[in-house]
Each structure stands twice: as structure tokens, then as C-alpha cells.
Design an enzyme around this catalytic site. Sequence first.
Site, PDB file in Angstrom:
ATOM      1  N   ASP A  21      -6.398  -7.123  -5.422  1.00 43.50           N
ATOM      2  CA  ASP A  21      -6.186  -5.994  -6.336  1.00 43.50           C
ATOM      3  C   ASP A  21      -6.305  -6.397  -7.791  1.00 43.50           C
ATOM      4  OD1 ASP A  21      -5.863  -3.902  -4.604  1.00 43.50           O
ATOM      5  OD2 ASP A  21      -3.677  -3.891  -4.646  1.00 43.50           O
ATOM      6  N   GLU A  81     -10.030   0.303   4.487  1.00 46.95           N
ATOM      7  CA  GLU A  81     -10.259  -0.084   3.093  1.00 46.95           C
ATOM      8  C   GLU A  81      -9.880  -1.553   2.894  1.00 46.95           C
ATOM      9  OE1 GLU A  81      -8.650   1.205  -1.369  1.00 46.95           O
ATOM     10  OE2 GLU A  81      -7.565   1.830   0.429  1.00 46.95           O
ATOM     11  N   GLN A 118       0.825  -1.212   0.000  1.00 43.55           N
ATOM     12  CA  GLN A 118       0.000   0.000   0.000  1.00 43.55           C
ATOM     13  C   GLN A 118       0.853   1.255   0.000  1.00 43.55           C
ATOM     14  OE1 GLN A 118      -3.456   0.122  -0.403  1.00 43.55           O
ATOM     15  NE2 GLN A 118      -2.834  -1.952  -0.936  1.00 43.55           N
ATOM     16  N   HIS A 123     -53.877  15.108  -1.897  1.00 47.50           N
ATOM     17  CA  HIS A 123     -53.447  13.709  -1.825  1.00 47.50           C
ATOM     18  C   HIS A 123     -54.626  12.832  -1.390  1.00 47.50           C
ATOM     19  CE1 HIS A 123     -49.358  15.179  -2.141  1.00 47.50           C
ATOM     20  NE2 HIS A 123     -48.873  13.957  -2.059  1.00 47.50           N
TER      21      HIS A 123
END
Length: 444
Positions: free
Chosen positions: A361, A327, A259, A420
Amino acid sequence: MIQMLRFSDPGFEEAFRAIVERGETAQAGVEETVRDIVADVRRRGDQALCEYTARFDRLSLDEKSLQVSEAEIDEAMAAVSPRSLAALELATERIANYHRKQKTETWISTDEEDVLLGQMVRPIDRVGIYVPGGKASYPSSVLMNAVPAKVAGVPEVVMVVPMPGGEVNPHVLAAARLAGVDKIFKVGGAQAVAALAYGTATVPRVDKITGPGNIYVATAKQMVFGQVDIDMIAGPSEILVINDGSGDPAHIAADLLSQAEHDELASSILITTDEAFGRKVAGEVEAQLKTLSRETIARSSIESYGAVIVAEDLDEVIAFSNRIAPEHLELAVAAPFEILPKIRHAGAIFMGHHTPEAAGDYLAGPNHTLPTGGTARFFSPLGVDDFVKKSSIVSFSRQGLERLGEDIVHIAELEGLEAHARSVSIRLQEPGARSQKPGGKNVS
């Protein structure tokens, strides 16, 4: 050197806050620049788009050369080695197979004889995908955005990718062809997002924009939201590794660096119950950093936003993980499935010592476009549902309206909405009308 922390350290909260708020700090001063670019492209279209591309990407374009031609894609395909093409084809197939399992269909419920309810599922008409082309080229991002869109049935997928100096990684264009992208434009940055959102004479206006980008791209997507839909507000990449002292420190260090090499704002955190193991990982991080071609970027990330945190027990670790809502979450423990039920917030979860985040990934199958910055508390990974829209279906027979109408009228009157209420009551007062089944079919 990566910092070592404990929850009990006096400066822990301050250090933690510096990590989680790194994206917010970076955004200061960007909004005004992006707002001007978006407004200019909206006003002047292709002319502004070409001017910004020349300024930022050193690429001179006109309306005729904005789009990547089929010949250029053919040339890129020819430049890709058979080995690389085979890997991209495998990734395409696995990503498509995974996302096909996410598809939902139109449904109709007949639980009630006199009322028909349902949901119609339709793909979005046109989607724009942003693919980065700056510090690195990402054919995987093409696949992760375009393949689910095509699985969902989107008729037209438009891709934008910056080509600094006129260069583009051929694997990006090859991935676009494999994924079924319909049009590709040689533009990037906030100006590309604006072109997709508002359309120009050359770039078609889309209904949704997905895909990662730098802070200017993310800010532009946020600004045009409402004009078009977007996937999520993506921030810098992050990984959290949970560890119980088992496994190989070199493996964990490699995962943290996977990362860190993205960019200087990426965050890589190990939280372990074994301090000795954590120190071994820290040593491995330093040793492996020296071998990376992107050492400068990775080192800046590790030293600014990396950490090895020592915890008392796994319960403390899990509580912290749920607080971060990372993440990428790796459960690098001896028994990952035992603690999985306790994980409440994460974009993607990688189980055990043989499942590095990098597998997700590229070609495991699930999407790698994931919520960042704690937004996994309410966002999900990109998927087929992001490329469809749903319409409710409602059909009452006269019997159904008679059965439920008085309550509808009552609620409308509670809200003070007389018209309505009347739209229902006027039907209830009609004498001698024939009953109908939902869908308009008369019955005696």
C-alpha cells in the site's frame, strides 16, 4: 464475529454471492443522482462546481479560490514533520524506481527489407487524478497515481481532492508536491470527475482520470468513460489470505483488519486448510477489533463481508482464489513460491509470512491501485502503460506493396470494399515508378 464457512455448507454459495456482489447492490439508486450532477457541471461549469462543493463539502468557493495556491502548499509542507516527509520521500523514490522498469520505448522493425513497421509511444497530454478526502486522507494515493504519470512523461497532472469544511491533510499536499503534481483543486465527488472530463473555465479538461473514490466517484468515472479514458471501475477494497496452518494467527487477523478498516463494504477473507488455525484467527480478529479507532467501520465490514473458510487442501484453496480474482492476495503459507505458478488472477500477490499487504500500500514500489470485484481476470494494476498511448507505424516501399498488394486487394474484395481494393491496385498499375525504401528514400 467473523463468520466461519466450509465449501460443503448448504448456504455457502449464497453467502459467497452476498460478498462478491456487495458493490453492485450499493450502486442501486446512485446512477440517477450522478447523471444529474455530471450533466449540470457540464452545462454550468464552475458555478455548478462551487454549488455542489458548498452543499456536499460545506466549503464556499469561487472561481478564484478553487485551485490550491502555492502558498497553501508551502504551508502544508511546513506542517509536515521531518520524519513524515522523509517517509514520503522514500515512498516516492521507491515507487518511481519500480515504475521506471515498466517503461516501453518507440520501436522500429526492419525484419523485412521492403516494409517498415513499428510502434510510437507517447505520453498522454493531461491526466486528472482523484484523491479521496472524506473518511480518511491518503497521501499514498497521490503518489501511486501521480508518480507513474510523471515517469511516463505526462506534461500536466491535475489533482482534485475534496476538502470538507476547508480542511485537508497536509500530507496529501506534500505528497502532491513530491510527486510533481501541476495543479490541485479543492473539489471532490461526482462533480470533480465531471469537471475533469468536460473542463470548466477554471479546471482544465483532461484526457484520462485515475484514482479511487466512493461509489459516486466510481459511477461518475464510468459515465464519462469515452469522453475521457479512466483507469478502471474500482469497487470496494478486498483481501484474500491463503493459509496452510503455518504462521501466527495474530498476523493474519491484523492483515484482514487492514482492509476492513477502509470502509463498511470492504471484504476480508481467510481461506485455510487448518480449521483450528482458522478459529484462532477469528478469535484474534475479535480481540484486535476492540483496539481499533475505526472499530465501528471495521466491525461492520467484518460482520457483513468477512469470512474464514475451511478447505480440504491447497488445490481447493487455489481454485477458489482464481474464481474470486482478488484485489489483494496474500500467500501466507510455508512455501509461497511453490504455489505461485498456480495463481492465475490477482491484482497484487504478497508472498510469505513477512509480507503484509500494507507494505504494498505504501512504499514497496508496485502500484496499490488494483482491480477489484473479480476484475483482476482482465485488468492489471495501474502502471506506466496507463499514462501513454501507442501509435502504429507502417511504411511500404513500392517493392513491398508489389509483394503484398495482391493479397491486400483480395481480402478487401472478400469484404466487398471496392474502394479499399482500388487504393492498392491503382498503385500496382503505375508503370515505370522508381522503387523506394520505407520512409521515402529513393533507391535505384
